[in-house]
Every structure is written in structure tokens, then in C-alpha cells.
Design a protein around this motif. Sequence first.
Motif, PDB file in Angstrom:
ATOM      1  N   LEU A   1      37.373  43.383  37.192  1.00 42.52           N
ATOM      2  CA  LEU A   1      38.279  43.105  37.824  1.00 42.52           C
ATOM      3  C   LEU A   1      39.234  43.449  37.485  1.00 42.52           C
ATOM      4  CD1 LEU A   1      37.594  39.178  39.373  1.00 42.52           C
ATOM      5  CD2 LEU A   1      37.227  41.491  40.269  1.00 42.52           C
TER       6      LEU A   1
ATOM      7  N   TRP B   1      48.445  34.638  59.382  1.00 41.94           N
ATOM      8  CA  TRP B   1      49.766  34.856  58.857  1.00 41.94           C
ATOM      9  C   TRP B   1      50.382  35.069  60.543  1.00 41.94           C
ATOM     10  CZ3 TRP B   1      51.409  33.493  54.360  1.00 41.94           C
ATOM     11  CH2 TRP B   1      50.627  33.367  53.193  1.00 41.94           C
TER      12      TRP B   1
ATOM     13  N   LYS C   1      31.941  35.006  38.037  1.00 43.70           N
ATOM     14  CA  LYS C   1      32.855  33.665  37.422  1.00 43.70           C
ATOM     15  C   LYS C   1      31.930  32.312  37.737  1.00 43.70           C
ATOM     16  CE  LYS C   1      36.902  35.367  40.073  1.00 43.70           C
ATOM     17  NZ  LYS C   1      38.437  35.602  39.794  1.00 43.70           N
TER      18      LYS C   1
ATOM     19  N   MET D   1      55.367  36.803  52.225  1.00 43.09           N
ATOM     20  CA  MET D   1      53.875  35.710  51.247  1.00 43.09           C
ATOM     21  C   MET D   1      52.666  37.134  52.263  1.00 43.09           C
ATOM     22  SD  MET D   1      54.503  32.334  51.256  1.00 43.09           S
ATOM     23  CE  MET D   1      55.416  32.472  52.796  1.00 43.09           C
ATOM     24  N   ARG D   2      51.597  36.778  51.661  1.00 45.37           N
ATOM     25  CA  ARG D   2      50.693  37.569  52.406  1.00 45.37           C
ATOM     26  C   ARG D   2      49.185  36.462  51.407  1.00 45.37           C
ATOM     27  NH1 ARG D   2      53.550  38.482  55.621  1.00 45.37           N
ATOM     28  NH2 ARG D   2      53.907  40.161  55.858  1.00 45.37           N
ATOM     29  N   ASP D   3      47.782  37.638  52.161  1.00 45.12           N
ATOM     30  CA  ASP D   3      46.577  36.316  51.209  1.00 45.12           C
ATOM     31  C   ASP D   3      46.791  36.353  50.178  1.00 45.12           C
ATOM     32  OD1 ASP D   3      45.687  35.038  53.395  1.00 45.12           O
ATOM     33  OD2 ASP D   3      44.491  37.227  53.970  1.00 45.12           O
ATOM     34  N   GLN D   4      47.302  38.020  49.619  1.00 44.18           N
ATOM     35  CA  GLN D   4      46.786  38.104  47.686  1.00 44.18           C
ATOM     36  C   GLN D   4      48.691  36.931  46.645  1.00 44.18           C
ATOM     37  OE1 GLN D   4      47.892  40.179  49.869  1.00 44.18           O
ATOM     38  NE2 GLN D   4      46.717  41.432  49.902  1.00 44.18           N
ATOM     39  N   VAL D   5      49.723  36.936  47.783  1.00 31.53           N
ATOM     40  CA  VAL D   5      50.497  35.103  46.907  1.00 31.53           C
ATOM     41  C   VAL D   5      51.084  35.282  48.036  1.00 31.53           C
ATOM     42  CG1 VAL D   5      52.617  35.575  46.031  1.00 31.53           C
ATOM     43  CG2 VAL D   5      51.366  37.068  45.361  1.00 31.53           C
ATOM     44  N   THR D   6      50.325  33.623  47.734  1.00 32.60           N
ATOM     45  CA  THR D   6      49.950  32.742  49.546  1.00 32.60           C
ATOM     46  C   THR D   6      50.838  31.457  49.556  1.00 32.60           C
ATOM     47  OG1 THR D   6      48.518  31.823  50.360  1.00 32.60           O
ATOM     48  CG2 THR D   6      47.960  31.596  48.405  1.00 32.60           C
ATOM     49  N   TRP D   7      51.578  31.325  47.875  1.00 32.91           N
ATOM     50  CA  TRP D   7      53.017  30.604  48.175  1.00 32.91           C
ATOM     51  C   TRP D   7      53.618  31.624  47.562  1.00 32.91           C
ATOM     52  CZ3 TRP D   7      49.624  25.864  45.296  1.00 32.91           C
ATOM     53  CH2 TRP D   7      49.642  25.483  45.994  1.00 32.91           C
TER      54      TRP D   7
ATOM     55  N   ARG E   1      43.609  30.110  38.695  1.00 33.39           N
ATOM     56  CA  ARG E   1      44.584  30.420  37.914  1.00 33.39           C
ATOM     57  C   ARG E   1      45.012  30.568  36.448  1.00 33.39           C
ATOM     58  NH1 ARG E   1      45.407  33.753  43.224  1.00 33.39           N
ATOM     59  NH2 ARG E   1      45.015  32.703  44.450  1.00 33.39           N
TER      60      ARG E   1
ATOM     61  N   MET F   1      50.060  34.630  40.344  1.00 35.68           N
ATOM     62  CA  MET F   1      49.168  35.294  42.051  1.00 35.68           C
ATOM     63  C   MET F   1      48.887  36.098  41.833  1.00 35.68           C
ATOM     64  SD  MET F   1      49.784  32.764  44.625  1.00 35.68           S
ATOM     65  CE  MET F   1      48.635  30.943  45.183  1.00 35.68           C
TER      66      MET F   1
ATOM     67  N   THR G   1      42.565  36.643  42.153  1.00 39.06           N
ATOM     68  CA  THR G   1      41.953  36.637  41.814  1.00 39.06           C
ATOM     69  C   THR G   1      40.547  37.427  42.036  1.00 39.06           C
ATOM     70  OG1 THR G   1      40.649  35.526  44.657  1.00 39.06           O
ATOM     71  CG2 THR G   1      41.902  34.504  42.443  1.00 39.06           C
ATOM     72  N   LEU G   2      41.022  38.767  42.856  1.00 43.64           N
ATOM     73  CA  LEU G   2      40.187  39.611  42.233  1.00 43.64           C
ATOM     74  C   LEU G   2      41.176  40.930  41.937  1.00 43.64           C
ATOM     75  CD1 LEU G   2      38.049  39.624  45.828  1.00 43.64           C
ATOM     76  CD2 LEU G   2      37.441  38.866  43.325  1.00 43.64           C
ATOM     77  N   GLY G   3      42.087  40.317  41.379  1.00 46.99           N
ATOM     78  CA  GLY G   3      42.691  41.634  41.140  1.00 46.99           C
ATOM     79  C   GLY G   3      43.720  42.856  41.012  1.00 46.99           C
ATOM     80  N   GLU G   4      43.795  42.173  41.879  1.00 45.63           N
ATOM     81  CA  GLU G   4      45.237  43.191  43.111  1.00 45.63           C
ATOM     82  C   GLU G   4      46.352  42.797  42.857  1.00 45.63           C
ATOM     83  OE1 GLU G   4      44.384  43.190  47.414  1.00 45.63           O
ATOM     84  OE2 GLU G   4      46.037  44.367  47.505  1.00 45.63           O
TER      85      GLU G   4
END
Lengths: 314, 411
Positions: A145, A220, A299, B52-58, B203, B350, B354-357
Motif C-alpha cells: 500500500l 459530505w 489484510k 474532513m474527507r473520506d481519508q481523514v474522516t474524523w 488503524r 488516519m 487504510t489504502l495508503g493515501e
Amino acid sequence: MSDRNRLPVIQDETAGCGADSPSRRDFLRTAAAGAVIAAVSGCKPDAVVEELQRRHLTELSPARLQEMLGKLEKKWSAQYGKAVTVGARPPMPGVNFGYGLDLSRCIGCRRCVYACVKENNQSRKNPQIQWIRVLQMDKEHGVALNHATPYYDPEKVPEPGHFYMPVQCQQCRHPPCTKVCPVKATWKDPDGIVVIDYDWCIGCRCCTAACPYGARKFNWAEPNLPAAEMNPVTDYLGNRPRPMGVVEKCTFCLQRSRSGRYPACVEICPVGARKFGNLLDPESEIRQVMERKRVFIFKEELATEPQFYYFYAT
Amino acid sequence: MGFGEFLQGAGRQVVTGGKAYKAWVAVLVAMIGIGLVGYSRQWNQGLLATNMRDQVTWAFYIGNFTFLVGVAAAAVLLVVPAYVYHWKPIKEVVVLGELLAISALIMCMMFILVDMGRPDRLTHIMPGPGSPNWPQSMLSWDAMVLNIYLILNLVVVVHILYRAYRGRDYAKAFVVPLVLFSIPAAVGIHTVTAFLYAGMAARPYWNAGILAPKFIASAFCSGPAVMIILFQILRKTTAIEIKDEAIWKVAELMAYAMFFNLFLLGAEIFKEYYSHTEHLLYTQYLWQGIGNNRALVPYAWFSLTCSVAAFLIFVVKKTRMNWKTLNLGCVLIFSGVYIEKGMGLVIPGMTPDTLGEIYEYRPSAVEWMVAIGVFGLGALVFTTLVNVAVPIMMGTLRAKGAPVEIPGAGH
Ligand code: SF4
Ligand code: SF4
């Protein structure tokens, strides 16, 4: 899977709303609260009362569910200017879905991504929502990843030196996403599909944080679904239009698969990298793949035990 | 002459105060106004108005929530040393600690509320109309323990003040067990909040057993820092007597907590860097950045500098017992923990996703505005509560005809 987590099955459509409509006492109780909330939030009282009267999906009677679906059909048919159907297809007995993805075939064309967006009525822009993410990886590093990116944009795929790994909801056997949901808005159905009740979700995004595969997408903003592009054949737990502020994800196209059709991504894939079928049927395509090829799960150290398998056919 | 009259008396007291008090309240009301403007924008646009976006959701909201749970817990935990060392104004320490806890809890709940995509569906989490996911979901537990803790504190404070208002001492058989129960409850809210993170195998940065003890240690740094400053202000502006020894004892306890907090931090950093697995990335993002993505790095080092400086101030007796340096230390540790427990905990968890982005998050203007509003509200609640509680405890605010001296109230 306990019975509590099952969608109520609609048997006959003759039961009207009369007998099963919520009692007057119920109504009075919630109406008072509704008026207060409406006053504070400036919403229409009717809508608020209805929202407050709503109970968890598994507690609804078939008649009540049917009534609810009817209302949604009417609302969306008017909104999108076409005959929208909203089903509540129950899981089929004796079926447990499995998915296979052939990494040696995938060319990274992203046709699956766009077919999915179209089929499942995802928001087209601001923000754009996609349930499938195709990761470009380096052949040199293998499945890693920290060398992956979804933002590749060459003239022609596949690019030399790279291979592609599409990721979507893995329909985990031990889904961390349903465990963390504070309101049981998401659960795993007996056919293996993890579903979300978009009208029950509170948008806390615990599940998004808990999912190890980045499968869950949040609305969103108010989703942007042009009427002309709206797919009118929908399912309540599947591809029906979603409101702002809730989470959504891949459901193996349950509006298709629960009627015996292939998911849109399987159909569109130009190289046949995507396989789908019933894990309980030894003759199914997916079982054949598992029999003849060597599959692995993504995973595996997290013990989520996906029903989504990767393999290399060549 | 009953409870209604008590509320009226308290209500009158809320609007009673000198120029400084009124100016302070005006500032807080303005802050709330800013928050409302921000939130109305968010209400219309959705959470897209945040960064916030799907990558950093909190992010910022949840970070503030986490920090404030610590403040709420630690304020009440001061009851323990107050008992153990027989501080004279023990009742005052209890009441003030609980008032701070109440205000912090209100802010916690506000931060959760503003973070929700569908605040209109709040009822879904309540037993009865909703379907709380017990015992599996840590968030549904958290909602429950936070509410219990809030009610517990409210009951104790209102009881003590009401009784005092009527010129009577509080009912020991009622208050003492509740206060004792609030101690494990304080540890409980903090532990459950830590578990909310620690339970997420997706995480790795959060998925560590060390998280809950670290939460408690850092809470023992930030909560008492507020109390020390508050004690000094109240000593100056009101007739409440708080002995120097009590404050120094708190400071001494904080020094231990700070040491423990830094020690746990060091242990984590060692493990990550020495074992050097793929999980190092998150720690690296916080302390060094990954490539050009370095948004958190200055904050991380600033926070560490604050925490170490505060620790040195608190550990050296001379600086600990000097008011100027002591207060500086309080501000430093508060800032240090605020960053460490807020953004420093949530964001690296975050980033990468979880997919490395890697999505570099920084709070948006709307997020700042809303947070200012929530802090304004919390401070306003706290200010007005203290403004009511102090004269009651000092005997200057009483029901008509009630004795000023409370019979049997030792001091
Ligand atoms: S992939 Fe993510 S969203 Fe799908 S079932 Fe597993 S944890 Fe849930
Ligand atoms: S965002 Fe919705 S589905 Fe996800 S955990 Fe929260 S309430 Fe459940």
C-alpha cells in the motif's frame, strides 16, 4: 446471523396501512417532541414527526415497510421524472455470495468504477463518490500500500512496470464496521452482504474509521444525481438515492444479485477479471475459481475474513 | 420556598456581576455567535464545509472531544487527593471540580453533535426510540457513560448548592457515595473513549493497549492545570480560601503524571522506530512528515517542547512553588496536551488512510468557527455556574431567612 438482523419479508401487498399504522398514543408521544424540534430547527413538522416515528428497520412490520417504500417511490418518481421502483429484496435462502478478482487480468481501465457509479446512483460531483477504488501498484514492490496510488492518469493502461488492484467492500465475515456502529444502522445479511439503512444512519463515521479497506464513503454534501442519469430500478438497502450526511458502500449490487443477476462491475469488465457467485454452490463460478486457482484475501492479519478473494489466473 | 425559588435566586445571580464579569460574558457570547455563523454554514452545505474527507474522516471536532473528556475526568479526580490529604476546603474543591466537569461534558457532547452527519437522528442512539448497539459499539457505551457522568455531577452539585442556599449542610449519606462513585466513573469515561480508538484494528496508530493508560496520564496533566489557575483566580476575586499547600500538592501530583505521560510517549516512539514496520508511517507522519506532507510536524514538536518544559518547571521545587513559573507551566502543559490528545492523536491515526493515501488535513474556517463557539459556550456555562456557586458556598447568597452559617459545616 440472528433473525433480528433480517429484513422483514414482504409477503402480500394487500395489508394496507390501516391495521398496522402506528397507534394514536405513539403518535401523540412523538408529535409533541416533533413540534419542539421543528420549532428549533425550522423544518417542516410533518417530516420531523415522521422521522421521529421511524423505528429500526428490523422492528417494522411488513405492511409498514411496504407503506414506507411506496412513499419513497412516489417521492423519487416525482423528483426524477421517471417511474422509480424501490424494492426490499430479502436475501435468498441457500445463497452466500462470494467474489473473485483476477489480479493478473485487471488492466486498470476503471470501467468497473464508472459502471458502479451509474448502476448505484452515486453522487456525480461535489463530492464525487466512487465505491470501487483501483490502486496502481509497482511490479517491483508487489502488493504494497505504501507504493500504491489511485490517482494514475496515463493515455493508455496498463502502464509498463505497474499492475492494478481494485478494492471495494470485501463483505467481511467479521465486519469491524457493523461492530462499531452505535445505532445498528449497518449489519451483515445471511447472504453475506453487509448493508446500511441510509435512513437510520446518524453519520458518526465510526464505520468509516473501522473499515480496513476504505470501502465506506460519506455523503459530505447533498448528493448530486442528475435526473437523466438516475437508475430507477432500486432497492432500499442498495442503490436508491441517499440523503446527505450518511455513509454508503458497495453491496454487491444487491438490487441485481438478489434477483439472480451479476453485479454491474462483473458485467462490464472487458477482460473478465471479475468473478461472482454462490459460495454454497460447488458448481458456481467463484467456487470453480477457488478450486482451480489459489486465492488470497486482503489484510488477512486483521481476521476480517472477506468474502472477496483475489487470485492470479495466469 | 422551594426549588423554584432556588432557581430564581440562581438566575438572578447569573446576571449579577462586576464590569469585568460582564465584559467576559460579552466576549463569550460573541464567541458563541461566531460558532453559530459557522454552524449554520455547515448545516446548509453539509460537512463538506469542513476539511474532513473520506481519508481523514474524523478530525478537529473529534480531537477536541477527546481532549475535553480528559478535562472532565481529571477535574473530579482531584477529589481523591482532597480526601487523602484532608484539604480544608474539600467541599469547594469537589464543587468546583464538578462544575468544570459539567462544562467540559457539555462541550464534549457539542463536539460530537457538530461532527454528526445527521444530528436530527440523535434519538436513534437512545434506548427506547432508538437502537443502541450494546454491548458491541464503543460509541454507544461512550454516549451512555458520558450522560451518566453528567447527571451524576449535576445531582451532586445541585444538591450541595441547594442545601447551602437553604442554610443547611448537604446530606452526607447521599453525597459521599455519589462522589465516590464518580471517581470510577471518571476513569470510566476516559477508558471507554480510549477504547473507541484502541479497538480499531484498521488503524495501527490507535490499536495499542497503551492508549488507555496514556489517556489517563495526560488527563491528569491537563485537568488539574485548569484547576490550579482557577483556584488562584477565585482566591483573589472572592472570599474563598484555598491554602497554598493544596495547590502545591496538586502541582506535585501533576509532576508525576507528566513524567508518566512522557515516559509512555517515549515507549511508543521507541517501539515504532526500533521495530520499523509498515506501521511506523503514522508516527513518522506526526514527527517527521512523509515527503512533502508535513502539516502536523511543527505542532508535534511544539507540543513536545511544551510538555517537556512544563515537566521541568513542575519537577524543580523552586519553579513549582513560584506562582509565575507555576502558571506558565500550567499554560504550557495545557497546550502540550491539547495538541497531543487532539490533533496529534486523531489525524496521524488516519494519515495515511487504510489504502495508503495521504490526505493532508488542516481545519477549515468553518471548523475553527464552530470550535470557537463550542469553547465559548462551555466557558460561559462554567463562568455562570461558578458565579452562582461561589456566593452560595460563601454564605452571601441565601434564601430569605436561611442562616448564613451552615450548622455542622466545620470550617
Ligand atoms: S470491507 Fe469494510 S465496509 Fe465492507 S464489510 Fe469489511 S469492514 Fe465493512
Ligand atoms: S456512520 Fe452510520 S452506519 Fe456508520 S457507524 Fe455511524 S451510524 Fe453506523
